[in-house]
Scaffold this active site. Structure first.
Site, PDB file in Angstrom:
ATOM      1  CB  CYS A  76      -0.912   0.020   1.226  1.00 39.99           C
ATOM      2  SG  CYS A  76      -2.051  -1.372   1.309  1.00 39.99           S
TER       3      CYS A  76
HETATM    4  C1  BEZ Z   1       0.526  -4.628   1.854  1.00 43.74           C
HETATM    5  O1  BEZ Z   1       0.138  -3.524   1.519  1.00 43.74           O
HETATM    6  O2  BEZ Z   1       1.692  -4.971   1.726  1.00 43.74           O
HETATM    7  C2  BEZ Z   1      -0.431  -5.610   2.425  1.00 43.74           C
HETATM    8  C3  BEZ Z   1      -1.573  -5.167   3.061  1.00 43.74           C
HETATM    9  C4  BEZ Z   1      -2.441  -6.078   3.620  1.00 43.74           C
HETATM   10  C5  BEZ Z   1      -2.178  -7.441   3.489  1.00 43.74           C
HETATM   11  C6  BEZ Z   1      -1.042  -7.866   2.825  1.00 43.74           C
HETATM   12  C7  BEZ Z   1      -0.165  -6.952   2.268  1.00 43.74           C
END
Ligand code: BEZ
Length: 209
Positions: A45
């Site tokens: 994210c």
């Molecule tokens: C991420 O943004 O890396 C992420 C967010 C939630 C679950 C898995 C990965």
């Protein structure tokens, strides 16, 4: 219930990093991209939001307003923005909805309980000037989206909204397009007086108008 293409994007009022926003009023007659990310302070994210911030001029050139969302608080979004700045070199320059009570996430069916019952999936809604939903994309948490593809598809949506054409596989702005099958050859001759390449009666290729 799932939101389908052509539906009016549900209106809502929510707290964001840029104050309280009533969605339809904020959007006005622009295009909009409403997208969710699963959680603040997570790695994928962080990269997505930094990259989206870098595309601000590209979205503005297309008259598109961008707004993000997760089921975190506005305070968390603001604290996380510093991490995005530190690691991606730019912080979000668009509002981020604090949706800790999941009101907007539920309205847009962004929580898919068999994937996660706490986090939003990676949803993208492209909404037109008429507030109708023109495109939906859903990615899982483990896979970052391609926001260049979001721009590409907006180029197609904006072109095909006003011209009697459709865009072929892997089309990029400026490439040849396809005359819509609903247009007869007589009608096409009026709109495309320079002619077209008729590869099949239903496959008529023409320069991008
Ligand atoms: C991420 O943004 O890396 C992420 C967010 C939630 C679950 C898995 C990965």
């Amino acid at each position: 219930m799932a939101i389908r293409l052509g539906d009016i994007a549900p209106d809502f009022t929510a707290d964001t990093t840029e104050g309280t926003i009533s969605f339809h009023e904020w959007k006005g007659d622009s295009w909009a991209v409403l997208f969710s990310h699963p959680k603040d302070f997570t790695p994928v994210c962080t990269t997505e939001l930094g990259y989206t911030a870098r595309l601000a001029e590209q979205f503005a050139a297309r008259n598109v307003k961008v707004i993000g969302l997760s089921c975190d608080t506005v305070e968390d979004h603001i604290a996380w923005s510093q991490d995005i700045e530190d690691t991606q070199g730019i912080s979000p320059n668009f509002p981020m909805i604090g949706d800790a009570d999941r009101a907007v996430a539920d309205l847009y069916d962004m929580i898919h309980p068999n994937a996660s019952d706490t986090m939003t999936v990676r949803s993208v809604f492209v909404i037109g000037p008429d507030n109708a939903v023109k495109l939906t994309i859903t990615y899982p948490a483990s896979t970052g989206r391609n926001f260049d593809e979001v721009l590409r598809v907006i180029d197609s949506l904006q072109l095909t909204a006003t011209k009697k054409v459709a865009t072929p596989v892997n089309w990029q702005h400026g490439d040849d397009v396809i005359i819509v099958p609903a247009l007869s050859n007589d009608e096409a001759a009026e709109l495309f007086p320079d002619g077209w390449d008729e590869q099949k009666p239903y496959l008529r290729v023409v320069s991008q108008p």
